[in-house]
Design a protein around this motif. Structure first.
Motif, PDB file in Angstrom:
ATOM      1  N   GLU A  54      -6.189   4.780  -2.339  1.00 15.98           N
ATOM      2  CA  GLU A  54      -5.180   3.955  -3.114  1.00 15.98           C
ATOM      3  C   GLU A  54      -5.237   2.285  -1.584  1.00 15.98           C
ATOM      4  O   GLU A  54      -4.874   1.631  -1.570  1.00 15.98           O
ATOM      5  CB  GLU A  54      -3.593   4.009  -4.056  1.00 15.98           C
ATOM      6  CG  GLU A  54      -2.944   2.565  -4.519  1.00 15.98           C
ATOM      7  CD  GLU A  54      -4.060   2.253  -4.906  1.00 15.98           C
ATOM      8  OE1 GLU A  54      -3.721   0.711  -5.213  1.00 15.98           O
ATOM      9  OE2 GLU A  54      -4.569   3.429  -6.014  1.00 15.98           O
ATOM     10  N   ILE A  55      -4.584   3.841  -0.668  1.00 14.97           N
ATOM     11  CA  ILE A  55      -4.258   2.995   0.417  1.00 14.97           C
ATOM     12  C   ILE A  55      -4.985   2.047   1.395  1.00 14.97           C
ATOM     13  O   ILE A  55      -4.836   0.576   1.847  1.00 14.97           O
ATOM     14  CB  ILE A  55      -3.675   3.697   1.953  1.00 14.97           C
ATOM     15  CG1 ILE A  55      -1.611   3.505   1.468  1.00 14.97           C
ATOM     16  CG2 ILE A  55      -3.672   2.697   3.082  1.00 14.97           C
ATOM     17  CD1 ILE A  55      -1.249   5.203   2.073  1.00 14.97           C
ATOM     18  N   THR A  74      -6.401  -1.219  -1.115  1.00 17.96           N
ATOM     19  CA  THR A  74      -5.348  -1.916  -1.228  1.00 17.96           C
ATOM     20  C   THR A  74      -5.698  -2.320   0.277  1.00 17.96           C
ATOM     21  O   THR A  74      -5.601  -4.404  -0.176  1.00 17.96           O
ATOM     22  CB  THR A  74      -3.819  -1.879  -0.838  1.00 17.96           C
ATOM     23  OG1 THR A  74      -3.540  -0.298  -1.988  1.00 17.96           O
ATOM     24  CG2 THR A  74      -2.748  -2.299  -0.772  1.00 17.96           C
ATOM     25  N   ALA A 113       0.648  -1.914  -0.147  1.00 15.32           N
ATOM     26  CA  ALA A 113       0.294   0.332   0.125  1.00 15.32           C
ATOM     27  C   ALA A 113       0.341   0.953  -0.211  1.00 15.32           C
ATOM     28  O   ALA A 113       0.673   2.089  -1.164  1.00 15.32           O
ATOM     29  CB  ALA A 113      -0.810  -0.349   1.609  1.00 15.32           C
TER      30      ALA A 113
END
Length: 272
Positions: free
Chosen positions: A50-51, A54, A11
Protein backbone atom coordinates in the motif's frame (compact mmCIF):
# COMPACT_ATOMS: atom_id res chain seq x y z
CA UNK A 1 4.41 20.59 5.15
CA UNK A 2 6.67 19.54 2.28
CA UNK A 3 4.86 17.71 -0.57
CA UNK A 4 7.01 14.61 -0.05
CA UNK A 5 6.06 14.56 3.62
CA UNK A 6 2.38 14.91 2.73
CA UNK A 7 2.60 11.81 0.55
CA UNK A 8 4.60 9.93 3.20
CA UNK A 9 1.92 10.77 5.78
CA UNK A 10 -0.82 9.56 3.45
CA UNK A 11 1.09 6.33 2.82
CA UNK A 12 1.85 5.75 6.51
CA UNK A 13 -1.76 6.28 7.57
CA UNK A 14 -3.01 3.91 4.86
CA UNK A 15 -0.55 1.26 6.02
CA UNK A 16 -1.61 1.86 9.62
CA UNK A 17 -5.23 1.15 8.73
CA UNK A 18 -4.24 -2.19 7.22
CA UNK A 19 -2.23 -3.06 10.33
CA UNK A 20 -5.01 -2.18 12.77
CA UNK A 21 -7.58 -4.14 10.74
CA UNK A 22 -5.63 -7.29 11.48
CA UNK A 23 -4.38 -6.47 14.99
CA UNK A 24 -7.03 -8.58 16.74
CA UNK A 25 -6.79 -11.61 14.51
CA UNK A 26 -3.07 -12.27 14.40
CA UNK A 27 -3.67 -15.97 15.05
CA UNK A 28 -5.15 -16.21 11.55
CA UNK A 29 -2.22 -14.61 9.75
CA UNK A 30 0.34 -16.37 7.61
CA UNK A 31 3.71 -15.81 9.27
CA UNK A 32 7.10 -16.85 7.93
CA UNK A 33 10.59 -16.60 9.38
CA UNK A 34 13.36 -14.57 7.72
CA UNK A 35 15.86 -15.76 10.30
CA UNK A 36 16.29 -16.32 14.01
CA UNK A 37 13.57 -14.36 15.85
CA UNK A 38 12.90 -12.36 12.67
CA UNK A 39 9.36 -12.75 11.38
CA UNK A 40 7.30 -11.36 8.53
CA UNK A 41 3.53 -11.59 8.21
CA UNK A 42 1.13 -11.04 5.34
CA UNK A 43 0.28 -7.74 7.06
CA UNK A 44 3.86 -6.51 6.65
CA UNK A 45 3.67 -7.27 2.95
CA UNK A 46 0.21 -5.76 2.47
CA UNK A 47 1.19 -2.59 4.33
CA UNK A 48 4.34 -2.18 2.26
CA UNK A 49 2.42 -2.78 -0.97
CA UNK A 50 0.00 0.00 0.00
CA UNK A 51 2.88 2.37 0.77
CA UNK A 52 4.52 1.59 -2.57
CA UNK A 53 1.22 2.13 -4.42
CA UNK A 54 0.80 5.52 -2.78
CA UNK A 55 4.36 6.61 -3.58
CA UNK A 56 4.11 5.42 -7.18
CA UNK A 57 0.84 7.30 -7.67
CA UNK A 58 2.56 10.62 -6.95
CA UNK A 59 6.23 9.92 -7.70
CA UNK A 60 6.53 7.05 -10.19
CA UNK A 61 10.18 7.81 -10.96
CA UNK A 62 11.46 7.75 -7.38
CA UNK A 63 13.38 4.77 -6.01
CA UNK A 64 12.12 2.72 -3.08
CA UNK A 65 14.02 0.58 -0.57
CA UNK A 66 11.52 -1.57 1.32
CA UNK A 67 12.16 -4.04 4.10
CA UNK A 68 10.07 -6.67 2.34
CA UNK A 69 10.43 -5.71 -1.33
CA UNK A 70 14.08 -4.67 -1.36
CA UNK A 71 15.43 -2.06 -3.77
CA UNK A 72 13.05 -0.87 -6.47
CA UNK A 73 14.41 1.48 -9.11
CA UNK A 74 17.26 4.00 -9.13
CA UNK A 75 16.87 7.75 -8.59
CA UNK A 76 18.28 10.68 -6.65
CA UNK A 77 15.29 10.45 -4.29
CA UNK A 78 14.91 7.19 -2.36
CA UNK A 79 12.04 6.23 -0.06
CA UNK A 80 13.22 3.93 2.74
CA UNK A 81 10.24 1.96 4.05
CA UNK A 82 9.57 -0.19 7.08
CA UNK A 83 5.87 -1.03 6.82
CA UNK A 84 5.66 -2.54 10.31
CA UNK A 85 8.55 -1.94 12.68
CA UNK A 86 7.92 -4.17 15.67
CA UNK A 87 6.38 -7.18 13.92
CA UNK A 88 7.05 -9.47 16.90
CA UNK A 89 5.17 -7.08 19.18
CA UNK A 90 2.31 -6.96 16.68
CA UNK A 91 2.08 -10.74 16.45
CA UNK A 92 1.95 -11.03 20.26
CA UNK A 93 -0.72 -8.37 20.69
CA UNK A 94 1.66 -5.82 22.22
CA UNK A 95 0.53 -2.39 20.94
CA UNK A 96 3.98 -1.00 20.31
CA UNK A 97 4.86 -0.88 16.63
CA UNK A 98 4.95 1.71 13.87
CA UNK A 99 5.17 2.53 10.20
CA UNK A 100 8.46 4.23 9.30
CA UNK A 101 9.20 6.09 6.07
CA UNK A 102 12.46 7.93 5.50
CA UNK A 103 13.35 9.84 2.35
CA UNK A 104 16.85 10.59 1.12
CA UNK A 105 17.88 12.93 -1.67
CA UNK A 106 21.30 12.50 -3.24
CA UNK A 107 22.26 10.24 -0.37
CA UNK A 108 21.30 12.61 2.46
CA UNK A 109 18.38 12.26 4.84
CA UNK A 110 15.75 14.78 3.77
CA UNK A 111 12.40 13.81 5.33
CA UNK A 112 11.02 11.32 7.81
CA UNK A 113 7.62 10.10 8.97
CA UNK A 114 6.87 7.65 11.77
CA UNK A 115 3.27 6.71 12.49
CA UNK A 116 2.06 4.85 15.58
CA UNK A 117 -1.36 3.48 14.61
CA UNK A 118 -2.28 2.54 18.17
CA UNK A 119 -1.86 6.01 19.65
CA UNK A 120 -2.45 7.82 16.34
CA UNK A 121 0.77 9.76 17.00
CA UNK A 122 2.29 11.07 13.80
CA UNK A 123 5.95 12.13 13.83
CA UNK A 124 7.33 14.19 10.95
CA UNK A 125 10.63 15.89 10.18
CA UNK A 126 12.35 17.63 7.29
CA UNK A 127 16.03 18.56 7.17
CA UNK A 128 16.37 22.07 8.49
CA UNK A 129 12.67 22.26 9.36
CA UNK A 130 12.53 20.76 12.83
CA UNK A 131 10.59 17.77 14.14
CA UNK A 132 6.91 17.53 15.02
CA UNK A 133 4.48 15.16 16.68
CA UNK A 134 0.87 15.68 15.62
CA UNK A 135 1.90 18.99 14.03
CA UNK A 136 3.41 20.34 17.28
CA UNK A 137 7.14 21.02 17.61
CA UNK A 138 9.05 18.48 19.70
CA UNK A 139 12.46 18.63 21.36
CA UNK A 140 14.75 16.11 22.98
CA UNK A 141 14.78 15.94 26.78
CA UNK A 142 16.73 18.32 29.01
CA UNK A 143 18.06 15.56 31.27
CA UNK A 144 21.70 16.32 32.03
CA UNK A 145 23.01 13.27 33.88
CA UNK A 146 23.06 9.56 33.20
CA UNK A 147 21.95 8.94 36.78
CA UNK A 148 18.58 10.52 36.01
CA UNK A 149 18.23 9.25 32.46
CA UNK A 150 15.93 6.64 30.95
CA UNK A 151 17.64 4.89 28.05
CA UNK A 152 16.17 2.78 25.27
CA UNK A 153 17.98 -0.14 23.69
CA UNK A 154 17.51 -3.16 21.47
CA UNK A 155 19.07 -6.59 21.83
CA UNK A 156 20.90 -8.01 18.79
CA UNK A 157 18.89 -11.18 18.40
CA UNK A 158 20.24 -12.46 15.10
CA UNK A 159 23.38 -14.24 16.31
CA UNK A 160 25.22 -15.19 19.48
CA UNK A 161 28.37 -13.22 18.63
CA UNK A 162 26.50 -9.93 18.65
CA UNK A 163 24.79 -10.87 21.92
CA UNK A 164 28.22 -11.52 23.44
CA UNK A 165 29.31 -8.02 22.42
CA UNK A 166 26.09 -6.42 23.61
CA UNK A 167 25.92 -7.76 27.18
CA UNK A 168 28.91 -5.74 28.49
CA UNK A 169 27.32 -2.62 27.02
CA UNK A 170 24.01 -3.39 28.73
CA UNK A 171 25.70 -3.90 32.08
CA UNK A 172 27.76 -0.72 31.78
CA UNK A 173 24.74 1.46 30.94
CA UNK A 174 22.47 -0.22 33.48
CA UNK A 175 24.92 0.63 36.28
CA UNK A 176 24.81 4.36 35.54
CA UNK A 177 21.20 5.17 34.60
CA UNK A 178 17.74 5.40 36.13
CA UNK A 179 16.53 2.60 33.89
CA UNK A 180 16.64 0.85 30.53
CA UNK A 181 13.75 -0.01 28.24
CA UNK A 182 13.83 -2.62 25.48
CA UNK A 183 10.48 -1.98 23.77
CA UNK A 184 11.08 -3.81 20.48
CA UNK A 185 10.55 -1.11 17.83
CA UNK A 186 13.61 0.98 17.02
CA UNK A 187 11.66 3.50 14.95
CA UNK A 188 9.46 4.36 17.93
CA UNK A 189 12.45 4.34 20.28
CA UNK A 190 14.08 7.04 18.17
CA UNK A 191 10.80 8.96 17.90
CA UNK A 192 10.57 8.86 21.69
CA UNK A 193 14.10 10.23 22.00
CA UNK A 194 13.07 13.07 19.69
CA UNK A 195 9.98 13.66 21.84
CA UNK A 196 11.89 13.53 25.12
CA UNK A 197 10.25 10.38 26.45
CA UNK A 198 13.61 8.62 26.32
CA UNK A 199 16.82 10.47 27.08
CA UNK A 200 18.96 8.25 24.87
CA UNK A 201 19.04 5.09 22.80
CA UNK A 202 21.58 2.64 21.45
CA UNK A 203 21.40 -0.49 19.36
CA UNK A 204 23.56 -2.48 16.98
CA UNK A 205 22.84 -4.19 13.68
CA UNK A 206 19.85 -2.16 12.54
CA UNK A 207 18.82 -1.76 8.92
CA UNK A 208 18.30 1.51 6.98
CA UNK A 209 14.51 1.12 7.09
CA UNK A 210 14.65 0.76 10.89
CA UNK A 211 16.39 4.08 11.45
CA UNK A 212 16.17 6.46 8.46
CA UNK A 213 13.15 8.44 9.69
CA UNK A 214 14.12 8.21 13.35
CA UNK A 215 17.65 9.47 12.89
CA UNK A 216 16.36 12.59 11.15
CA UNK A 217 13.68 13.11 13.81
CA UNK A 218 16.23 13.09 16.63
CA UNK A 219 18.59 15.45 14.84
CA UNK A 220 15.80 17.86 13.94
CA UNK A 221 14.55 17.76 17.54
CA UNK A 222 17.92 19.06 18.71
CA UNK A 223 19.51 15.72 19.53
CA UNK A 224 22.64 13.95 18.41
CA UNK A 225 22.91 10.67 16.50
CA UNK A 226 26.22 9.03 15.67
CA UNK A 227 27.61 5.67 14.71
CA UNK A 228 27.94 3.72 17.95
CA UNK A 229 31.62 2.90 17.52
CA UNK A 230 32.60 6.08 15.66
CA UNK A 231 33.68 4.09 12.64
CA UNK A 232 31.50 5.45 9.85
CA UNK A 233 28.11 6.95 9.03
CA UNK A 234 25.30 5.45 11.10
CA UNK A 235 23.19 4.72 8.02
CA UNK A 236 26.00 2.53 6.68
CA UNK A 237 26.43 0.29 9.74
CA UNK A 238 23.14 0.42 11.62
CA UNK A 239 25.00 0.82 14.93
CA UNK A 240 23.11 3.72 16.54
CA UNK A 241 23.84 6.00 19.48
CA UNK A 242 21.28 8.77 20.02
CA UNK A 243 20.29 11.23 22.70
CA UNK A 244 20.28 14.82 23.79
CA UNK A 245 23.73 16.39 23.67
CA UNK A 246 24.72 15.67 27.28
CA UNK A 247 23.31 12.16 27.47
CA UNK A 248 24.76 11.22 24.09
CA UNK A 249 28.19 12.37 25.25
CA UNK A 250 27.88 10.52 28.56
CA UNK A 251 26.73 7.30 26.87
CA UNK A 252 29.54 7.58 24.34
CA UNK A 253 32.09 7.97 27.14
CA UNK A 254 30.63 5.03 29.07
CA UNK A 255 30.71 2.78 26.03
CA UNK A 256 34.15 4.06 25.02
CA UNK A 257 35.44 2.68 28.31
CA UNK A 258 34.58 -0.78 27.01
CA UNK A 259 37.04 -0.53 24.13
CA UNK A 260 39.55 -2.41 26.23
CA UNK A 261 37.04 -5.28 26.28
CA UNK A 262 37.19 -6.98 22.86
CA UNK A 263 33.87 -8.74 23.43
CA UNK A 264 32.09 -5.39 23.47
CA UNK A 265 33.29 -4.22 20.09
CA UNK A 266 32.81 -5.40 16.50
CA UNK A 267 35.75 -7.06 14.83
CA UNK A 268 37.44 -5.32 11.89
CA UNK A 269 35.87 -7.83 9.54
CA UNK A 270 32.33 -7.47 10.89
CA UNK A 271 30.25 -5.25 8.57
CA UNK A 272 27.42 -4.85 11.07
Amino acid sequence: MHPLVNVAVQAARAAGQIILRHAHQTDRLTVTSKGKSDFVSEVDRAAEAEIVRTIRRFYPDHAILGEEGGAMGEAETVWIVDPLDGTTNFLHGIPHYAVSIGITHRGKLAHGVIYDPNSNDLYTASAGGGAQCNARRIRVSRTESLERSLIGTGAPFRDEERVRRYLPQLGAVLEETAGIRRAGAAALDLAWVARGRLDGFWEMDLQPWDIAAGVLLVREAGGTVTELFGRSEVMDTGNVLAGNLRIHAALAARLEALRSTPAALPSDTDPG
